[in-house]
Design an enzyme around this catalytic site. Structure first.
Site, PDB file in Angstrom:
ATOM      1  N   HIS A 139      43.516  57.225  37.192  1.00 39.20           N
ATOM      2  CA  HIS A 139      43.441  57.115  38.652  1.00 39.20           C
ATOM      3  C   HIS A 139      44.372  58.103  39.362  1.00 39.20           C
ATOM      4  CE1 HIS A 139      47.358  55.000  38.870  1.00 39.20           C
ATOM      5  NE2 HIS A 139      46.976  54.480  37.709  1.00 39.20           N
ATOM      6  N   HIS A 148      41.673  72.715  31.553  1.00 41.50           N
ATOM      7  CA  HIS A 148      40.969  72.258  30.352  1.00 41.50           C
ATOM      8  C   HIS A 148      41.761  71.127  29.722  1.00 41.50           C
ATOM      9  CE1 HIS A 148      39.195  73.453  26.124  1.00 41.50           C
ATOM     10  NE2 HIS A 148      39.049  72.170  26.397  1.00 41.50           N
TER      11      HIS A 148
END
Length: 211
Positions: A139, A148
């Site tokens: 979150h 990446h």
């Protein structure tokens, strides 16, 4: 009668292209073919290599409209994404059907969220972010362009990651930590504090890697 999904051009013909091809097919998106600027190679999963990126303008004129950049290297992915857009291609979001993406998350153009990955509530992913197989973005994380996350990497809640950074396979970043741009977090590292731009860290707990 529902129209058939438009085919997607894949840029890259290495290992990550295999993952992207299968994710696109799982989404019901056909693959038009591959472009690759490296050494010539045969088809991947039945998809032909059509040439190098020099063919982008020609393929756009032929009616292809979207190109997925299937390259793990962050600098190359950012460069190839810009090249595709300059030729008139859109950058589709690739979401494997087994991935879990919160409806409150924001996903930028060209992002790829691979099989069994999770993107949590109010997470924000910039353009061309790659969340690889089984990685977790919890979150309220913020990932800038061309980040990446390797397979199985975990960003706990509220982590921020600067552009073109790599959090490699199975690395874990504790809640609220800020990573600068161009950072490398080595495989399996456990990161508990902020990291400056361009830093390279690894280990448990993470420490600077030798140059």
């Amino acid at each position: 009668m529902r129209p058939l999904p438009a085919p997607v051009l894949v840029i890259g013909a290495g290992g990550h292209a295999l993952v992207v091809i299968e994710a696109l097919r799982a989404m019901g998106r056909p693959v038009a073919g591959l472009l690759d600027d490296g050494a010539p190679r045969g088809p991947l999963l039945g998809c032909a290599v059509l040439g190098t990126t020099d063919k982008l303008p020609e393929l756009r004129r032929q009616g292809l409209a979207e190109a997925a950049v299937a390259v793990g290297d962050n600098q190359a992915r950012a460069r190839l994404g810009a090249l595709a857009e300059s030729a008139g291609f859109g950058l589709p979001v690739v979401l494997h059907p087994s991935a879990i993406v919160s409806p409150s998350a924001m996903i930028g153009a060209g992002c790829q969220v691979m099989a069994r990955a999770v993107v949590g509530p109010q997470a924000r992913l910039g353009r061309l972010v790659l969340v690889n197989t089984g990685a977790i973005v919890e979150h309220e994380c913020r990932l800038e362009d061309a980040v990446h996350l390797g397979p199985g990497a975990v960003l706990c809640g509220g982590v921020t990651v600067g552009a073109r950074s790599l959090v490699a396979a199975a690395a874990v970043v504790r809640p609220g930590v800020a990573l600068g741009a161009g950072v490398l977090v080595a495989p399996g590292a456990a990161l508990g504090g902020p990291i400056a731009d361009g830093a390279r860290v690894g280990g448990v707990p993470a420490r600077p890697l030798p140059e």
